[in-house]
Design a protein around this motif. Structure first.
Motif, PDB file in Angstrom:
ATOM      1  N   ASP A   1      32.389 -54.017 -22.189  1.00 12.12           N
ATOM      2  CA  ASP A   1      33.324 -53.288 -22.410  1.00 12.12           C
ATOM      3  C   ASP A   1      33.169 -51.659 -21.952  1.00 12.12           C
ATOM      4  N   VAL A   2      34.298 -50.950 -21.770  1.00  8.63           N
ATOM      5  CA  VAL A   2      34.108 -49.740 -21.036  1.00  8.63           C
ATOM      6  C   VAL A   2      34.914 -48.751 -22.042  1.00  8.63           C
ATOM      7  N   PRO A   3      34.234 -47.760 -22.808  1.00 13.43           N
ATOM      8  CA  PRO A   3      35.055 -47.104 -23.778  1.00 13.43           C
ATOM      9  C   PRO A   3      36.148 -46.370 -22.966  1.00 13.43           C
ATOM     10  N   ALA A   4      37.119 -46.323 -23.759  1.00 12.98           N
ATOM     11  CA  ALA A   4      38.418 -45.560 -22.861  1.00 12.98           C
ATOM     12  C   ALA A   4      38.707 -44.146 -23.426  1.00 12.98           C
ATOM     13  N   PRO A   5      39.311 -43.326 -22.922  1.00 17.77           N
ATOM     14  CA  PRO A   5      39.901 -42.031 -23.207  1.00 17.77           C
ATOM     15  C   PRO A   5      40.794 -42.457 -24.491  1.00 17.77           C
ATOM     16  N   GLY A   6      40.362 -41.518 -25.666  1.00 19.81           N
ATOM     17  CA  GLY A   6      41.284 -41.775 -26.852  1.00 19.81           C
ATOM     18  C   GLY A   6      40.540 -42.379 -27.790  1.00 19.81           C
ATOM     19  N   ASP A   7      39.663 -43.433 -27.255  1.00 21.10           N
ATOM     20  CA  ASP A   7      38.764 -44.296 -28.608  1.00 21.10           C
ATOM     21  C   ASP A   7      38.016 -43.194 -29.381  1.00 21.10           C
ATOM     22  N   ALA A   8      37.874 -43.638 -30.713  1.00 18.45           N
ATOM     23  CA  ALA A   8      37.124 -42.758 -31.433  1.00 18.45           C
ATOM     24  C   ALA A   8      35.598 -42.987 -31.251  1.00 18.45           C
ATOM     25  N   PRO A   9      34.940 -41.780 -31.132  1.00 14.07           N
ATOM     26  CA  PRO A   9      33.531 -42.081 -30.471  1.00 14.07           C
ATOM     27  C   PRO A   9      32.502 -42.821 -31.605  1.00 14.07           C
ATOM     28  N   SER A  10      33.023 -42.838 -32.873  1.00 19.73           N
ATOM     29  CA  SER A  10      32.219 -43.598 -33.802  1.00 19.73           C
ATOM     30  C   SER A  10      32.306 -45.168 -33.610  1.00 19.73           C
ATOM     31  N   ALA A  11      33.597 -45.734 -32.866  1.00 19.40           N
ATOM     32  CA  ALA A  11      33.885 -47.105 -32.618  1.00 19.40           C
ATOM     33  C   ALA A  11      32.598 -47.510 -31.620  1.00 19.40           C
ATOM     34  N   TRP A  12      32.052 -46.778 -30.748  1.00 25.35           N
ATOM     35  CA  TRP A  12      30.999 -47.173 -29.946  1.00 25.35           C
ATOM     36  C   TRP A  12      29.510 -46.772 -30.229  1.00 25.35           C
TER      37      TRP A  12
ATOM     38  N   THR B   1      19.158 -45.176 -32.318  1.00 30.25           N
ATOM     39  CA  THR B   1      19.626 -43.876 -32.549  1.00 30.25           C
ATOM     40  C   THR B   1      21.200 -43.763 -32.577  1.00 30.25           C
ATOM     41  N   GLY B   2      21.863 -43.206 -33.701  1.00 30.86           N
ATOM     42  CA  GLY B   2      23.294 -43.162 -33.619  1.00 30.86           C
ATOM     43  C   GLY B   2      23.650 -42.111 -32.322  1.00 30.86           C
ATOM     44  N   MET B   3      25.040 -41.942 -32.399  1.00 31.82           N
ATOM     45  CA  MET B   3      25.718 -41.157 -31.310  1.00 31.82           C
ATOM     46  C   MET B   3      25.621 -39.479 -31.855  1.00 31.82           C
ATOM     47  N   ALA B   4      24.406 -38.971 -31.213  1.00 29.43           N
ATOM     48  CA  ALA B   4      24.115 -37.461 -31.962  1.00 29.43           C
ATOM     49  C   ALA B   4      24.925 -36.387 -31.091  1.00 29.43           C
TER      50      ALA B   4
END
Length: 228
Positions: free
Chosen positions: A131-142, A150-153
Motif C-alpha cells: 500500500d501507498v499512503p495517500a495525501p489526507g491519510d492520518a499519519p498515525s494510520a501508517w 520505532t514509531g513515526m517520530a
C-alpha cells in the motif's frame, strides 16, 4: 484565497495516483516483486566502493547492493511518505502566513526537496506491491510502532496543525520553525534506524539523503528561529 497547485503538488498528485495500482496490505502483503528482465549484456554496472575504496565494475547481470528488502525498509518508507506529506502541508501554509522572508525561503526549500522524494518512495512501494499512503491519510494510520519498529517520530498532532493553520505573521513563523525542527529531528531519527537495520540499497540511499539533508536544515531552522 487558495493558491494554484505548485509543481510539488502536481508531483504529489502523481504519487497519489499510484495508490490505485496497489491492493495489498502494508505489513501482510510483503511478497517480492516478479523477477526483473535481464539487463542489456552490453552494459557494464559500476558499484561504488565503501569510503576510501575504489568503485568496482560488475557484469551486466550482477545484482548491485544487498538483494531484497525487509520490514525495516518497508516501515521506513511507508511512514516517511505521510511524514513528508505533513511537511509539505506546513510549507504550503507558509506561502500565505509567514512574515519572515527566511521562513518563506525555508518552506520553499522543503517543498523542492520532499515533494520529489514522495514520488520516489511511492514508486518504490508500488514496485513491491504494498500500500501507498495517500495525501489526507492520518499519519498515525501508517505508524509501524505496533510492529516492533520505532514509531513515526516528529509529526505534529492534529491540534498542532490546527494551531499552525490559525496563526499568522510572527506567531506563525515561530510555530512553523519550532514544529519543523521537531519534524526534521524525527525524520533523522527514523533514517538512522533504517540505516542500521534495513537491506534495500535504494531505501538506504534515501535514508542517508534524509539524514544528511535534514540534519543540515535543522541548523538553518534553528538559526532563523534564534533571529526572530
Amino acid at each position: 484565497m487558495r493558491r494554484p497547485p505548485s509543481t510539488v503538488s502536481r508531483l504529489v498528485g502523481r504519487a497519489t495516483a499510484l495508490v490505485v495500482l496497489v491492493g495489498l496490505s502494508g505489513c501482510s502483503g510483503q511478497t517480492q516483486r516478479e523477477a526483473e528482465p535481464l539487463p542489456d549484456p552490453g552494459v557494464t554496472q559500476v558499484q561504488p566502493g565503501a569510503p576510501g575504496e575504489p568503485a568496482r565494475e560488475l557484469a551486466a547481470d550482477a545484482r548491485v547492493g544487498t538483494p531484497g528488502w525487509n520490514h525495516d525498509d518497508l516501515a521506513f518508507v511507508q511512514m516517511m511518505v505521510p511524514h513528508h506529506q505533513q511537511a509539505l502541508e506546513m510549507a504550503a501554509l507558509a506561502q500565505t502566513r509567514a512574515s519572515s522572508p527566511d521562513v518563506l525561503g525555508l518552506a520553499r526549500r522543503i517543498e523542492a526537496a520532499q515533494g520529489p522524494e514522495i514520488v520516489l518512495m511511492a514508486g518504490w512501494l508500488a514496485e513491491q506491491g504494498v500500500d501507498v499512503p495517500a495525501p489526507g491519510d492520518a499519519p498515525s494510520a501508517w505508524d509501524h510502532a505496533a510492529h516492533g519498529h520505532t514509531g513515526m517520530a516528529g509529526v505534529l498532532t492534529p491540534e498542532q496543525m490546527t494551531e499552525l493553520a490559525a496563526a499568522d505573521g510572527e506567531d506563525f513563523d515561530r510555530l512553523f520553525l519550532e514544529g519543523m525542527i521537531a519534524h526534521h529531528e524525527g525524520a533523522v531519527e527514523m533514517a538512522l534506524d533504517v540505516l542500521s537495520a534495513g537491506r534495500d540499497q535504494r531505501v538506504l540511499e534515501l535514508a542517508d539523503d534524509v539524514s544528511a539533508g535534514q540534519s543540515a536544515e535543522i541548523v538553518r531552522l534553528q538559526r532563523v528561529l534564534a533571529g526572530l
